[in-house]
Design a protein around this motif. Sequence first.
Motif, PDB file in Angstrom:
ATOM      1  N   GLY A 167      -6.183  12.418   6.152  1.00 15.37           N
ATOM      2  CA  GLY A 167      -4.808  11.935   6.211  1.00 15.37           C
ATOM      3  C   GLY A 167      -4.532  10.690   5.409  1.00 15.37           C
ATOM      4  N   ARG A 168      -5.422  10.354   4.483  1.00 16.90           N
ATOM      5  CA  ARG A 168      -5.289   9.092   3.733  1.00 16.90           C
ATOM      6  C   ARG A 168      -3.973   9.015   2.966  1.00 16.90           C
ATOM      7  NH1 ARG A 168      -9.211   5.583   1.601  1.00 16.90           N
ATOM      8  NH2 ARG A 168      -8.184   3.644   1.027  1.00 16.90           N
ATOM      9  N   PHE A 169      -3.485  10.141   2.467  1.00  9.57           N
ATOM     10  CA  PHE A 169      -2.280  10.111   1.633  1.00  9.57           C
ATOM     11  C   PHE A 169      -1.127  10.921   2.237  1.00  9.57           C
ATOM     12  CE2 PHE A 169      -5.842   9.450  -1.368  1.00  9.57           C
ATOM     13  CZ  PHE A 169      -5.471   8.211  -1.858  1.00  9.57           C
ATOM     14  N   ASP A 170      -1.157  11.127   3.554  1.00 12.06           N
ATOM     15  CA  ASP A 170      -0.090  11.900   4.192  1.00 12.06           C
ATOM     16  C   ASP A 170       1.289  11.270   4.000  1.00 12.06           C
ATOM     17  OD1 ASP A 170      -1.915  13.725   5.067  1.00 12.06           O
ATOM     18  OD2 ASP A 170      -1.880  13.123   7.182  1.00 12.06           O
ATOM     19  N   HIS A 171       1.316   9.965   3.838  1.00 18.70           N
ATOM     20  CA  HIS A 171       2.587   9.257   3.755  1.00 18.70           C
ATOM     21  C   HIS A 171       3.244   9.348   2.379  1.00 18.70           C
ATOM     22  CE1 HIS A 171      -0.411   6.573   2.060  1.00 18.70           C
ATOM     23  NE2 HIS A 171       0.567   5.954   1.412  1.00 18.70           N
ATOM     24  N   VAL A 172       2.500   9.741   1.358  1.00 16.65           N
ATOM     25  CA  VAL A 172       2.997   9.646  -0.019  1.00 16.65           C
ATOM     26  C   VAL A 172       4.239  10.510  -0.228  1.00 16.65           C
ATOM     27  CG1 VAL A 172       2.469  10.113  -2.447  1.00 16.65           C
ATOM     28  CG2 VAL A 172       0.776   8.980  -1.001  1.00 16.65           C
ATOM     29  N   LEU A 227      12.425   4.950  -8.619  1.00 16.27           N
ATOM     30  CA  LEU A 227      11.130   4.322  -8.846  1.00 16.27           C
ATOM     31  C   LEU A 227      11.187   3.437 -10.085  1.00 16.27           C
ATOM     32  CD1 LEU A 227       8.765   7.338  -8.168  1.00 16.27           C
ATOM     33  CD2 LEU A 227       8.893   5.236  -6.814  1.00 16.27           C
ATOM     34  N   PRO A 228      10.449   2.341 -10.096  1.00 15.74           N
ATOM     35  CA  PRO A 228      10.381   1.510 -11.298  1.00 15.74           C
ATOM     36  C   PRO A 228       9.583   2.227 -12.389  1.00 15.74           C
ATOM     37  CG  PRO A 228       8.798   0.752  -9.675  1.00 15.74           C
ATOM     38  CD  PRO A 228       9.606   1.822  -8.998  1.00 15.74           C
ATOM     39  N   ILE A 229       9.598   1.648 -13.577  1.00 17.05           N
ATOM     40  CA  ILE A 229       8.837   2.235 -14.681  1.00 17.05           C
ATOM     41  C   ILE A 229       7.363   2.338 -14.304  1.00 17.05           C
ATOM     42  CG2 ILE A 229       8.052   1.851 -17.049  1.00 17.05           C
ATOM     43  CD1 ILE A 229      10.784   0.653 -17.663  1.00 17.05           C
ATOM     44  N   TYR A 230       6.838   1.329 -13.671  1.00  9.48           N
ATOM     45  CA  TYR A 230       5.470   1.375 -13.163  1.00  9.48           C
ATOM     46  C   TYR A 230       5.455   0.663 -11.813  1.00  9.48           C
ATOM     47  CZ  TYR A 230       5.391  -3.376 -15.021  1.00  9.48           C
ATOM     48  OH  TYR A 230       5.691  -4.680 -15.291  1.00  9.48           O
ATOM     49  N   ILE A 231       4.504   1.038 -10.974  1.00 10.99           N
ATOM     50  CA  ILE A 231       4.370   0.436  -9.649  1.00 10.99           C
ATOM     51  C   ILE A 231       3.191  -0.528  -9.678  1.00 10.99           C
ATOM     52  CG2 ILE A 231       3.942   0.852  -7.194  1.00 10.99           C
ATOM     53  CD1 ILE A 231       5.104   3.652  -7.597  1.00 10.99           C
ATOM     54  N   PRO A 232       3.434  -1.816  -9.520  1.00 13.03           N
ATOM     55  CA  PRO A 232       2.320  -2.763  -9.528  1.00 13.03           C
ATOM     56  C   PRO A 232       1.513  -2.652  -8.242  1.00 13.03           C
ATOM     57  CG  PRO A 232       4.350  -3.898  -8.980  1.00 13.03           C
ATOM     58  CD  PRO A 232       4.728  -2.480  -9.315  1.00 13.03           C
ATOM     59  N   ILE A 233       0.245  -2.997  -8.328  1.00  6.09           N
ATOM     60  CA  ILE A 233      -0.586  -3.142  -7.142  1.00  6.09           C
ATOM     61  C   ILE A 233      -0.548  -4.614  -6.773  1.00  6.09           C
ATOM     62  CG2 ILE A 233      -2.903  -2.989  -6.201  1.00  6.09           C
ATOM     63  CD1 ILE A 233      -2.000  -0.828  -9.141  1.00  6.09           C
ATOM     64  N   GLU A 234      -0.166  -4.903  -5.540  1.00  3.44           N
ATOM     65  CA  GLU A 234      -0.037  -6.282  -5.095  1.00  3.44           C
ATOM     66  C   GLU A 234      -1.123  -6.597  -4.075  1.00  3.44           C
ATOM     67  OE1 GLU A 234       3.910  -6.851  -3.636  1.00  3.44           O
ATOM     68  OE2 GLU A 234       4.852  -6.485  -5.582  1.00  3.44           O
ATOM     69  N   VAL A 235      -1.880  -7.646  -4.361  1.00  6.13           N
ATOM     70  CA  VAL A 235      -2.980  -8.070  -3.502  1.00  6.13           C
ATOM     71  C   VAL A 235      -2.826  -9.556  -3.229  1.00  6.13           C
ATOM     72  CG1 VAL A 235      -5.490  -8.378  -3.364  1.00  6.13           C
ATOM     73  CG2 VAL A 235      -4.541  -6.319  -4.413  1.00  6.13           C
ATOM     74  N   ARG A 271       6.458  11.432   1.928  1.00  7.36           N
ATOM     75  CA  ARG A 271       7.594  10.803   2.610  1.00  7.36           C
ATOM     76  C   ARG A 271       8.114   9.604   1.826  1.00  7.36           C
ATOM     77  NH1 ARG A 271       7.474   6.348   5.182  1.00  7.36           N
ATOM     78  NH2 ARG A 271       5.216   6.411   5.548  1.00  7.36           N
ATOM     79  N   VAL A 272       7.196   8.758   1.372  1.00 12.16           N
ATOM     80  CA  VAL A 272       7.605   7.554   0.642  1.00 12.16           C
ATOM     81  C   VAL A 272       8.358   7.916  -0.635  1.00 12.16           C
ATOM     82  CG1 VAL A 272       6.754   5.565  -0.643  1.00 12.16           C
ATOM     83  CG2 VAL A 272       5.788   6.115   1.594  1.00 12.16           C
ATOM     84  N   LEU A 273       7.818   8.849  -1.402  1.00 13.09           N
ATOM     85  CA  LEU A 273       8.480   9.231  -2.646  1.00 13.09           C
ATOM     86  C   LEU A 273       9.787   9.965  -2.379  1.00 13.09           C
ATOM     87  CD1 LEU A 273       5.460  10.362  -4.862  1.00 13.09           C
ATOM     88  CD2 LEU A 273       6.645   8.167  -4.841  1.00 13.09           C
ATOM     89  N   TRP A 292       0.811  -1.221   0.000  1.00 10.55           N
ATOM     90  CA  TRP A 292       0.000   0.000   0.000  1.00 10.55           C
ATOM     91  C   TRP A 292       0.844   1.271   0.000  1.00 10.55           C
ATOM     92  CZ3 TRP A 292      -4.446   2.018  -1.151  1.00 10.55           C
ATOM     93  CH2 TRP A 292      -4.754   3.292  -0.681  1.00 10.55           C
ATOM     94  N   GLU A 293       1.888   1.351   0.814  1.00 13.50           N
ATOM     95  CA  GLU A 293       2.631   2.610   0.935  1.00 13.50           C
ATOM     96  C   GLU A 293       3.148   3.073  -0.422  1.00 13.50           C
ATOM     97  OE1 GLU A 293       5.565   3.354   3.854  1.00 13.50           O
ATOM     98  OE2 GLU A 293       3.961   3.962   5.223  1.00 13.50           O
ATOM     99  N   LEU A 294       3.703   2.160  -1.199  1.00 13.52           N
ATOM    100  CA  LEU A 294       4.235   2.550  -2.500  1.00 13.52           C
ATOM    101  C   LEU A 294       3.138   2.598  -3.561  1.00 13.52           C
ATOM    102  CD1 LEU A 294       6.825   3.385  -3.884  1.00 13.52           C
ATOM    103  CD2 LEU A 294       7.277   0.982  -4.409  1.00 13.52           C
ATOM    104  N   ALA A 295       2.274   1.605  -3.560  1.00 20.08           N
ATOM    105  CA  ALA A 295       1.218   1.568  -4.582  1.00 20.08           C
ATOM    106  C   ALA A 295       0.268   2.747  -4.456  1.00 20.08           C
ATOM    107  CB  ALA A 295       0.434   0.252  -4.484  1.00 20.08           C
ATOM    108  N   SER A 296       0.040   3.220  -3.234  1.00 21.22           N
ATOM    109  CA  SER A 296      -0.888   4.333  -3.045  1.00 21.22           C
ATOM    110  C   SER A 296      -0.385   5.612  -3.693  1.00 21.22           C
ATOM    111  CB  SER A 296      -1.133   4.574  -1.560  1.00 21.22           C
ATOM    112  OG  SER A 296       0.089   4.846  -0.877  1.00 21.22           O
ATOM    113  N   ALA A 297       0.914   5.703  -3.936  1.00 18.25           N
ATOM    114  CA  ALA A 297       1.442   6.860  -4.667  1.00 18.25           C
ATOM    115  C   ALA A 297       0.881   6.886  -6.084  1.00 18.25           C
ATOM    116  CB  ALA A 297       2.970   6.811  -4.705  1.00 18.25           C
ATOM    117  N   SER A 298       0.712   5.699  -6.673  1.00 21.58           N
ATOM    118  CA  SER A 298       0.106   5.627  -8.002  1.00 21.58           C
ATOM    119  C   SER A 298      -1.355   6.024  -7.947  1.00 21.58           C
ATOM    120  CB  SER A 298       0.244   4.208  -8.564  1.00 21.58           C
ATOM    121  OG  SER A 298       1.603   3.876  -8.773  1.00 21.58           O
ATOM    122  N   PHE A 299      -2.081   5.520  -6.931  1.00 26.10           N
ATOM    123  CA  PHE A 299      -3.479   5.907  -6.783  1.00 26.10           C
ATOM    124  C   PHE A 299      -3.602   7.421  -6.626  1.00 26.10           C
ATOM    125  CE2 PHE A 299      -3.890   1.599  -4.505  1.00 26.10           C
ATOM    126  CZ  PHE A 299      -4.143   0.955  -5.682  1.00 26.10           C
TER     127      PHE A 299
END
Length: 259
Positions: free
Chosen positions: A186-191, A201-209, A193-195, A154-161
């Motif tokens: 505060g849903r995206f407060d971490h973005v 960053l990879p070419i694209y960030i996969p969503i992993e479930v 910091r993460v970025l 979520w932390e990384l994938a949410s940057a794409s969202f």
Amino acid sequence: MKMNHSHAFGSTLRAVRSELGLSQEAVAHTIGTTQRHVSFLETGRTTPTRAMLGRLTTGLGLSAAQRAALFHDSGYRSPYPARSADSDDLQATLDLMQSQVLRHWPFPAFVVDRDWNFLRTNGPADRMVASFGGVPNMHALFLSPDFEPVVTNWELASASFYTRIQEVARRSTVVRDALAAAEANGRFDHVARVLGDTDELPIYIPIEVTLPGLGRLRFTSLHGRWISMHDALAEQFEVELLVPLDAESEHVAGIAFGA
């Protein structure tokens, strides 16, 4: 053409030029006229000829909505009829997108409007949406409290969202309000910091479930529009396809969302 059309056309031309970020000089240069003539058109001192209207609507790379607005306020008969969202023509276009695109995609697929509402879905999309309580649009899916817990990265994938929702919010007040509410919570407060802490960053960030009893699903999505749309509503239609990123994910998606 009556004078009231001249003033309406001038206001619309000025608004379109502002949307494009162009000066009167830039418009004049592009369509082969003078800045003075563009100024006269915008103030209503000059009424556009059909030839000038054609040069404006074809030379500036306008959207169908912008072209329709200029024609509508010109006083000439417009080739862009004002269709309602439930018109037979628009519904037939959506049906065609569903039958010729969505129906053939084996994974969740959607047609959405500018507010990300689901206009058409395929069977796998229906099953995916049902698993999140039958949400009516894409931003409700992304912002659902049930969505975050199943995304293992979520932390990384949410940057794409976040960046995707921001993109849609620039054209949709509905999505803008939904995003503002999520940001206020505060849903995206971490973005940031993460970025900021990520070296590359990879070419694209996969969503992993991880789906209980099924396995790991890694996916991204592909979206696009049909070309040559000449309707202000239809040009907003987008197709969104869920794309599994490896053989295991394809297998899991087939079990989870397939027939």
